[in-house]
Design a protein around this motif. Structure first.
Motif, PDB file in Angstrom:
ATOM      1  N   GLY A 113      -4.493   3.858  -8.602  1.00  0.00           N
ATOM      2  CA  GLY A 113      -5.125   4.916  -9.389  1.00  0.00           C
ATOM      3  C   GLY A 113      -4.959   4.668 -10.883  1.00  0.00           C
ATOM      4  N   ARG A 124       2.107   6.703  -6.902  1.00  0.00           N
ATOM      5  CA  ARG A 124       1.034   7.450  -7.573  1.00  0.00           C
ATOM      6  C   ARG A 124       1.145   8.942  -7.266  1.00  0.00           C
ATOM      7  NH1 ARG A 124      -0.818   8.272 -11.669  1.00  0.00           N
ATOM      8  NH2 ARG A 124      -1.401   6.112 -12.009  1.00  0.00           N
ATOM      9  N   ARG A 125       1.481   9.254  -5.972  1.00  0.00           N
ATOM     10  CA  ARG A 125       1.600  10.661  -5.595  1.00  0.00           C
ATOM     11  C   ARG A 125       2.663  11.356  -6.443  1.00  0.00           C
ATOM     12  NH1 ARG A 125       1.482   9.656  -0.520  1.00  0.00           N
ATOM     13  NH2 ARG A 125       3.745   9.578  -0.230  1.00  0.00           N
ATOM     14  N   CYS A 148       2.608   1.699  -3.422  1.00  0.00           N
ATOM     15  CA  CYS A 148       1.722   2.144  -4.520  1.00  0.00           C
ATOM     16  C   CYS A 148       1.288   3.593  -4.335  1.00  0.00           C
ATOM     17  CB  CYS A 148       0.498   1.255  -4.604  1.00  0.00           C
ATOM     18  SG  CYS A 148       0.912  -0.421  -5.090  1.00  0.00           S
ATOM     19  N   THR A 149       0.887   3.949  -3.116  1.00  0.00           N
ATOM     20  CA  THR A 149       0.374   5.318  -2.925  1.00  0.00           C
ATOM     21  C   THR A 149       1.488   6.343  -3.136  1.00  0.00           C
ATOM     22  OG1 THR A 149       0.650   4.920  -0.561  1.00  0.00           O
ATOM     23  CG2 THR A 149      -1.592   4.797  -1.426  1.00  0.00           C
ATOM     24  N   SER A 150       2.712   6.026  -2.692  1.00  0.00           N
ATOM     25  CA  SER A 150       3.788   7.012  -2.885  1.00  0.00           C
ATOM     26  C   SER A 150       4.135   7.153  -4.371  1.00  0.00           C
ATOM     27  CB  SER A 150       5.035   6.633  -2.070  1.00  0.00           C
ATOM     28  OG  SER A 150       5.763   5.622  -2.726  1.00  0.00           O
ATOM     29  N   THR A 178      -7.403   1.070  -5.864  1.00  0.00           N
ATOM     30  CA  THR A 178      -7.544   2.345  -5.138  1.00  0.00           C
ATOM     31  C   THR A 178      -6.179   2.998  -4.937  1.00  0.00           C
ATOM     32  OG1 THR A 178      -9.394   1.342  -3.971  1.00  0.00           O
ATOM     33  CG2 THR A 178      -8.548   3.403  -3.076  1.00  0.00           C
ATOM     34  N   TRP A 179      -5.173   2.165  -4.569  1.00  0.00           N
ATOM     35  CA  TRP A 179      -3.842   2.737  -4.294  1.00  0.00           C
ATOM     36  C   TRP A 179      -3.132   3.145  -5.566  1.00  0.00           C
ATOM     37  CZ3 TRP A 179      -2.668  -2.365  -1.288  1.00  0.00           C
ATOM     38  CH2 TRP A 179      -3.497  -2.404  -0.133  1.00  0.00           C
ATOM     39  N   ASP A 228      -8.554  -2.974  -3.555  1.00  0.00           N
ATOM     40  CA  ASP A 228      -7.664  -2.063  -2.820  1.00  0.00           C
ATOM     41  C   ASP A 228      -6.486  -1.643  -3.689  1.00  0.00           C
ATOM     42  OD1 ASP A 228      -9.285  -2.285  -0.667  1.00  0.00           O
ATOM     43  OD2 ASP A 228      -8.106  -3.864   0.341  1.00  0.00           O
ATOM     44  N   PRO A 241     -12.195   6.740  -5.573  1.00  0.00           N
ATOM     45  CA  PRO A 241     -11.008   6.719  -6.438  1.00  0.00           C
ATOM     46  C   PRO A 241     -11.408   6.933  -7.895  1.00  0.00           C
ATOM     47  CG  PRO A 241     -11.636   4.512  -5.821  1.00  0.00           C
ATOM     48  CD  PRO A 241     -12.537   5.423  -5.070  1.00  0.00           C
ATOM     49  N   LYS A 250       0.840  -1.211   0.000  1.00  0.00           N
ATOM     50  CA  LYS A 250       0.000   0.000   0.000  1.00  0.00           C
ATOM     51  C   LYS A 250       0.872   1.257   0.000  1.00  0.00           C
ATOM     52  CE  LYS A 250      -3.528   2.492   2.595  1.00  0.00           C
ATOM     53  NZ  LYS A 250      -4.482   2.467   3.720  1.00  0.00           N
ATOM     54  N   LYS A 251       1.887   1.222   0.889  1.00  0.00           N
ATOM     55  CA  LYS A 251       2.764   2.391   1.004  1.00  0.00           C
ATOM     56  C   LYS A 251       3.481   2.662  -0.322  1.00  0.00           C
ATOM     57  CE  LYS A 251       6.507   3.693   4.015  1.00  0.00           C
ATOM     58  NZ  LYS A 251       7.394   3.114   5.008  1.00  0.00           N
TER      59      LYS A 251
END
Length: 1332
Positions: free
Chosen positions: A187, A138-139, A134-136, A184-185, A181, A234, A131-132
């Motif tokens: 995107g 994408r950011r 993927c989200t970073s 969602t992470w 999920d 999302p 999760k960490k």
């Protein structure tokens, strides 16, 4: 060709007796593209090749769940089993080190394809770590693409609930991770690669979750109070791509000869795995000495195309690209193979994965799904290339021999060449197109590839679009940096083709300095003219309405370069040089001043008299934009503008309507620049016209009075037509022709003879400018026409060059003249300009009055110099659609448009009560009218009037000229293709002509003893004034005052009847068939000096005006004059014109220019013309009884070589026999026929026939002449003076007496005589039936 004709003739039992009459050699008039096509650009193809959303994959997550040394519980492995991961054996080192090495290797493999991305490895991770990660990513990636690579070889297979597996912190449990999920992470946009068994399950789950998201988003959008709307949802997952190693029910292959991550190997190291797989096939035994170890030693680097490994990689790229392009729909190909470099590489390699894994019963899956490609024929080309490469390996490695390059690209180019040379028009595009693209990278094959690419693009716009969609653009853009001279012609050709189809590339060229390449080609005098033409066309596109391009080319010295080439012998180059100049200074003042410094306008003047109409047009366009700049004016620039305007005014009587249309637009630029001056002139003319009253030729009908003035049977009302331009579409429709059958315009009831004084009605409705409330706010055609005639100049010739009045007055007169142009499109344009200025002038003089009447939606009038405003016609009668032609059907005019109160029914003029010219223009044309076909604008926003003129006035000439480069240039024209339909039809027509000539000659040579057998009679819709037989088919044209009727004299039926478009106070006085031997056109001449040429008559199509021009200026229509007389020479394309003037004017129809004016030296009119091209002689019969002979090879002062004054009265006909010793035969009204030998001063023979002749014709072949008399009979004589026949009564009708003869004519070949009489009847007589 001659042999083919002879062969055909002999098979038809004909022999070509007259080689001098070869129809193939005769030139055709008015058959160029400008006559047959509408002058407009091609519809722009929607260009989908440009990637609107080019993307980059900027971040890559490498998630490896291997848990080295521990097999997942749900997989039973074989022994031995596939072990290698990223080409490393995990068991060859400690588990942790193995895991790290495999991760590092996978990253390296990806970096080969996308070195600049951010790579993050996640080795044997937990859910939180994923999760960490993927989200970073994408950011950081924002809107760009992220790649998620999942290797699940050390965890259980994905579940049907849509979960994949990772670990807990202590590696004691497998933890499920929901794809929902993950979505969602991650995107969107993202790309997912799944290398695990049953990977197809993930793809299905992914799609279900994505659909669920779409529905949630829709619900939230519709109902904001829904709980879903409160959650942060999302984004949509539409832009996500997935690649999975196998179907939902399949396991990965476990063959120990293959790597365990076979799918990843195919995607990231395709050449290595492809070679290994090739060696594992049975066929590789045919290549002796090649082992798996040897493959590892192939020399070279993947990105160096000169080495064996690099060449294989290059071939692989070309082949996979080609397979994809040929199998995928175009938009999918663009998205997957052109949008993103990494995605394109992965998908090319995915095609290999499909081929290799299917051989192990495994089917890779992708989303979007691709059609199967593993059986495509191009794979055999790949196997051959690998085979050829590997067969050289042992000797290269052991003995160090040189590597022989693959023949692959040369062979593919040959296949492409075969497609180009052998194919038919409609077929599938060539498979090899993407390969041609790859070949452009190689210097060895580049020249040949460019040549073939050029030939392909030449097939038409579809081919250009196809090549652009493959991705040719960056390649050919890059090649402009090459200095190789041999590439110049090819690159110029290719770029001309691209820009002709998609002009938006101008920006890319300027950005990459590509324009400099074409500037250097244009300046290179050693370049052939056609290549310089293409270069200047490209530059003309670069500077077209694009200020950056104008600036760049101005810096590159384009203007001086163009001016040097203005006098080049190549017409297309002259044309495009002028267009290019016109575009570079269009609304770009620095270029205009650069032109002024180089005297560009003066250098362009020579092109105004160019023999090619398109070149004259281009020069007018260039001078028009030269004066059309909106910058501030100094005295110097005003002087230049005046100078240019007076030069342009000389084209007022140019023979080509295309040139005159461009002239109106050019003058409209001047009008916009000097608006206030022109407003003053307009007012002056309006006042002058108002005060000049003349007696009206017909009782002026009051606006409400709709009764016809003449008592003539059933005169239908004029139908309102949208614009005079539609005269073709509407007036000539078949239903109209039917309604004209009963029409009978009784000439006897006409008003007294017209004289210049009473040519116009001055009813208040047509000329005074009152308040808009009472239907009088009009600047109608008749008003303008009256202005034209009452304004104080005697002839247009004195107008030019004499500054007795201001330039503005003279240009206003030129526009008045053009508003009366016989070609509707020209007069429409001129009407727009005049109405626009009159409208401004009236607004500025009486603002209060107009405002009071409530006709303004704006608040204040404009001052003469400021920008004007559009006025809506509220109040008053609605602006009517133009009643623009005599479409004689009882039709009610259109109702008023929506924003105008219908106060009373609009006034519809009828024939009798209408002012002259109102066939052409509406009585109800408002002074404020924007001209025909301009709808009132919707909003109340005032819009600049200045912009209005320039925005709506354009001719489409430049865009139409650009079509030349989009069409095939190298293809044989259809008429030269011996097998084409066009060619066959011509062949048939020429055989028919030969048959007519031969059979008619056999009759005339036997001698004609009688000619009174009536073979045709019918009542014509109007009184026949001119009759003309078609030389070869059975059609006869009969003109009355302003319409033409076509009859088939063999079948006795009417074929067509249409309106000629001449103003009401004029009449048709002559007709000729042009190109009678082939595709016939009909030329009509009217007594105001106008010539019109028609096509598509008498053949079930709507007649169409091909061209029209003012053949003679200063003709004054009268009922007693000779009108206009013409004679046509097909073999030279020259048209002789004369009539109620003191000259004989010769027009060259090829150049559409006046070539000679021969003064007649007499004070009376010319009544008859006859010419002989062999001897260059022209014979003219005159109204004073003289017959004059001219030699047109001599100067104007000495060309009259003989004058015979033996007749004492009006010469009805003077005929020159077409024979080297041919005589002149002339006949006067008194019936004396005289024969002259051109070299002797006196007549050699005289015969006396009937007195009171009204019409006479001489048969060109049969030694016959026919006389028609006032006294209602026809007498036929042979050249010895013997009467052959007297015709006084019609057959049938109980022997009704013939009417007074109005016209008669012999058939050019058959012994047929057509007779028209004042009782509307048209009859044809011939020899006895047994002789025919």
């Amino acid at each position: 060709m001659k042999m083919d004709t002879d062969l055909l003739l002999s098979t038809l039992g004909l022999s070509e007796e007259e080689p001098d009459m070869n129809d193939w050699d005769l030139p055709l008039a008015f058959m160029k593209k400008r006559h047959s096509e509408k002058i407009e650009g091609s519809k722009a193809l929607a260009q989908s090749w440009r990637m609107k959303d080019r993307m980059k994959t900027v971040s890559v997550a490498l998630v490896l769940c291997l848990n080295v040394g521990v097999d997942p519980p749900d997989v039973v492995k074989t022994s031995p089993c596939a072990r290698l991961e990223c080409w490393i054996d995990p068991l060859s080192m400690s588990p942790q080190k193995a895991l790290e090495t495999i991760g590092a290797n996978l990253q390296k493999q990806y970096e080969n394809w996308q070195p600049r991305a951010r790579y993050k490895q996640s080795l044997d991770p937990t859910v939180d770590e994923v999760k960490k990660l993927c989200t970073s990513l994408r950011r950081n990636a924002k809107e760009e693409r992220v790649l998620f690579h999942y290797n699940g070889h050390g965890v259980p297979r994905p579940t049907v609930n849509g979960e994949i597996w990772v670990f807990n912190k202590n590696y004691t449990q497998y933890i499920p991770l929901s794809i929902y999920d993950l979505q969602t992470w991650m995107g969107s946009p993202s790309i997912f690669v799944y290398d695990c068994s049953n990977a197809g399950i993930i793809v299905k789950s992914f799609k279900q979750f994505a659909l669920q998201r779409e529905q949630e988003l829709e619900v939230a959008a519709i109902n904001p109070s829904h709980p879903l709307a409160q959650m942060s949802l999302p984004p949509s997952m539409k832009n996500c791509i997935q690649l999975a190693a196998c179907e939902a029910s399949e396991l990965l292959p476990m063959n120990p000869d293959l790597p365990a991550d076979l799918f990843t190997s195919c995607l990231t190291t395709p050449i290595k795995i492809a070679l290994r797989w090739f060696c594992m096939q049975k066929s590789s035994k045919l290549v002796p000495g090649v082992t798996l170890d040897l493959i590892e030693k192939i020399p070279g680097r993947l990105n160096d195309r000169r080495t064996p490994l690099g060449e294989l990689n290059w071939i692989f790229t070309a082949i996979t690209d080609t397979i994809a392009w040929n199998v995928l729909p175009r938009d999918l190909f663009q998205k997957l193979f052109r949008q993103d470099l990494l995605v394109a590489s992965l998908f090319r390699n995915f095609l290999l994965a499909e081929r290799i894994m299917r051989s192990y019963n495994c089917t890779p899956v992708s989303s979007p799904r691709l059609p199967p490609t593993y059986m495509h024929a191009m794979w055999q080309a790949w196997d051959l290339a690998v085979d050829i490469c590997l067969s050289q390996l042992p000797t290269i490695i052991e003995e160090g021999t040189a590597f022989r390059h693959s023949p692959f690209f040369a062979e593919q180019l040959t296949a492409f060449q075969v497609w180009l040379t052998m194919g038919v028009e409609n077929r599938n595009p060539p498979e090899q197109l993407p390969i041609v693209l790859q070949v452009l990278l190689s210097q060895v094959h580049r020249l040949r590839a460019l040549d073939l690419l050029g030939r392909f693009l030449d097939l038409g716009p579809w081919a250009v679009s196809l090549a652009l969609s493959v991705g040719i653009f960056p390649y050919v853009l890059k090649l402009l940096q090459s200095s190789a001279r041999e590439l110049r012609p090819l690159l110029v050709f290719i770029w001309a083709k691209i820009l002709a189809v998609d002009s938006s590339c101008q920006a890319d060229l300027v950005k990459d300095n590509g324009h400099k390449y074409f500037l250097s080609v244009l300046a290179d005098s050693y370049m052939p003219a056609e290549h310089r033409t293409m270069a200047v066309f490209i530059l003309a596109v670069i500077v077209n309405s694009y200020s950056t391009g104008q600036e760049a080319c101005l810096q590159g010295n384009l203007i001086a370069n163009c001016l040097e080439q203005l006098s080049d012998p190549h017409p297309l180059l002259r044309q495009w040089v002028a267009i290019c100049l016109g575009r570079i200074w269009q609304n770009f003042d620095p270029a205009r001043w650069c032109g002024v410094r180089d005297s560009a306008h003066e250098k362009l003047y020579i092109l105004l008299s160019d023999p090619i109409p398109e070149v004259r047009c281009a020069a007018v366009f260039a001078l028009g934009t030269f004066v059309g700049n909106s910058a501030e004016r100094t005295d110097h620039s005003t002087t230049i503008d005046h100078n240019v305007a007076m030069m342009l005014a000389q084209l007022i009587n140019d023979g080509s309507p295309v040139v005159r249309k461009e002239l109106v637009v050019a003058l409209s630029h001047l009008v916009v620049q000097y608006e206030s001056n022109f407003c003053t002139v307009a007012l002056q003319f309006i006042e002058e016209e108002k005060n000049y009253t003349v007696p009206s030729p017909a009782n002026t009908a009051e606006p409400g009075n709709l009764t016809p003035v003449r008592d003539s049977p059933a005169i239908p009302r004029l139908r309102s037509v949208n614009s005079y331009t539609n005269i073709r579409a509407v007036t000539t429709a078949r239903n109209l022709n039917k309604s004209l059958q009963n029409l009978n315009l009784n000439e006897e009831g006409a008003p007294a003879a017209f004289s210049p004084g009473n040519l116009s009605t001055s009813s208040s409705a047509s000329s005074t400018l009152g308040s808009p409330d009472n239907d009088e706010y009009i600047l109608s055609f008749e008003t303008l026409d009256k202005m034209r005639r009452v304004s104080s100049y005697s002839s247009l010739n004195s107008l030019i060059g004499v500054s007795f009045n201001s330039v503005y007055t003279q240009i206003w007169r030129v526009l008045l003249h053009l508003a009366a142009d016989p070609f509707p499109e020209v007069s429409d344009l001129a009407m727009k300009v005049l109405n626009c200025i009159a409208y401004k002038a009236m607004m500025n003089t009486r603002p209060q009055r107009i405002l009071d009447s409530g006709s303004l939606t704006q608040s204040a009038p404009a001052s003469p110099t400021s920008k004007g405003t559009h006025i809506h016609h509220a109040g008053g009668s609605p602006p009517m659609p133009s009643t623009s032609s005599s479409s004689l059907t009882n039709e009610v005019p259109k109702p008023p448009t929506r924003d105008q109160p219908a106060t009373r029914p609009p006034y519809t003029p009828t024939i009798g009560g209408q002012a002259p010219h109102s066939h052409q223009f509406p009585r109800t044309r408002k002074m404020f009218d924007k001209g025909p076909e301009q709808a009132a604008e919707d909003g109340d926003e005032p819009c600049g009037h200045r912009n209005y003129i320039s925005a709506t006035l354009q001719t489409g000439l430049c865009d139409w000229s650009a079509k030349y480069f989009a069409q095939p240039v190298t293809k044989i024209p259809e008429e030269h293709d011996l097998q084409s339909q066009v060619r066959m039809e011509r062949q048939w027509r020429f055989l028919r002509n030969t048959r007519v000539r031969k059979q008619s000659r056999s009759i005339t040579q036997r001698g004609v003893s009688r000619l009174d057998d009536q073979i045709f009679i019918n009542r014509n819709p109007g009184v026949p004034s001119v009759v003309k037989f078609h030389p070869f088919n059975t059609c006869i044209a009969v003109a009355d005052k302003d319409s033409i009727c076509f009859w088939d004299w063999e079948k006795g039926e009417r074929l067509d009847y249409f309106y000629n478009g001449n103003p009401r106070y004029t009449r048709i006085t002559a007709m000729e068939y042009l190109n009678g031997h082939d595709c016939s056109l009909l030329l009509t001449a009217t007594d105001d000096g106008a010539l019109r040429v028609w096509k598509n008559f008498a053949d079930q199509k709507n007649p169409e005006m091909v061209t029209a021009w003012q053949g003679l200026s200063d003709m004054l229509p009268t009922t007693r004059g000779a009108g206009m007389v013409v004679d046509w020479e097909q073999e030279t394309g020259l048209l002789m014109t004369s009539g109620d003037v003191r000259i004989i004017r010769i027009w060259d129809t090829d150049r559409e220019m006046k070539v000679q004016d021969i003064p007649t030296g007499a004070d009376s009119c010319v009544t008859s013309l006859s010419c002989d091209s062999q001897r260059s002689l022209i014979v003219a019969g005159l109204g004073d009884g003289s017959v004059r002979v001219f030699d047109r090879r001599m100067g104007p002062n000495e060309c009259r070589i003989m004058t015979y004054r033996e007749h004492s009265a009006w010469v009805v006909k003077a005929h020159l026999q077409k024979d080297t010793n041919g005589h002149i035969i002339s006949v006067s009204v008194n019936g004396d026929v005289r024969f002259f030998e051109p070299r002797t001063p006196d007549s050699v023979n005289v015969l006396q026939t009937v007195k009171g002749l009204t019409a006479l014709d001489i048969h060109p072949q049969a030694n016959l002449f026919a006389c028609g008399s006032m006294n209602q009979f026809i007498a036929l004589y042979n050249t010895s003076g013997d009467v052959i026949s007297n015709i006084k009564y019609y057959d049938g009708f109980m022997g009704q007496r013939i009417g007074a003869i109005s016209c008669l004519a012999f058939h050019p070949h058959w012994p047929h005589l057509a007779v028209g009489s004042n009782d509307y009847y048209m009859s044809i007589y011939s020899t006895e039936k047994r002789l025919r």
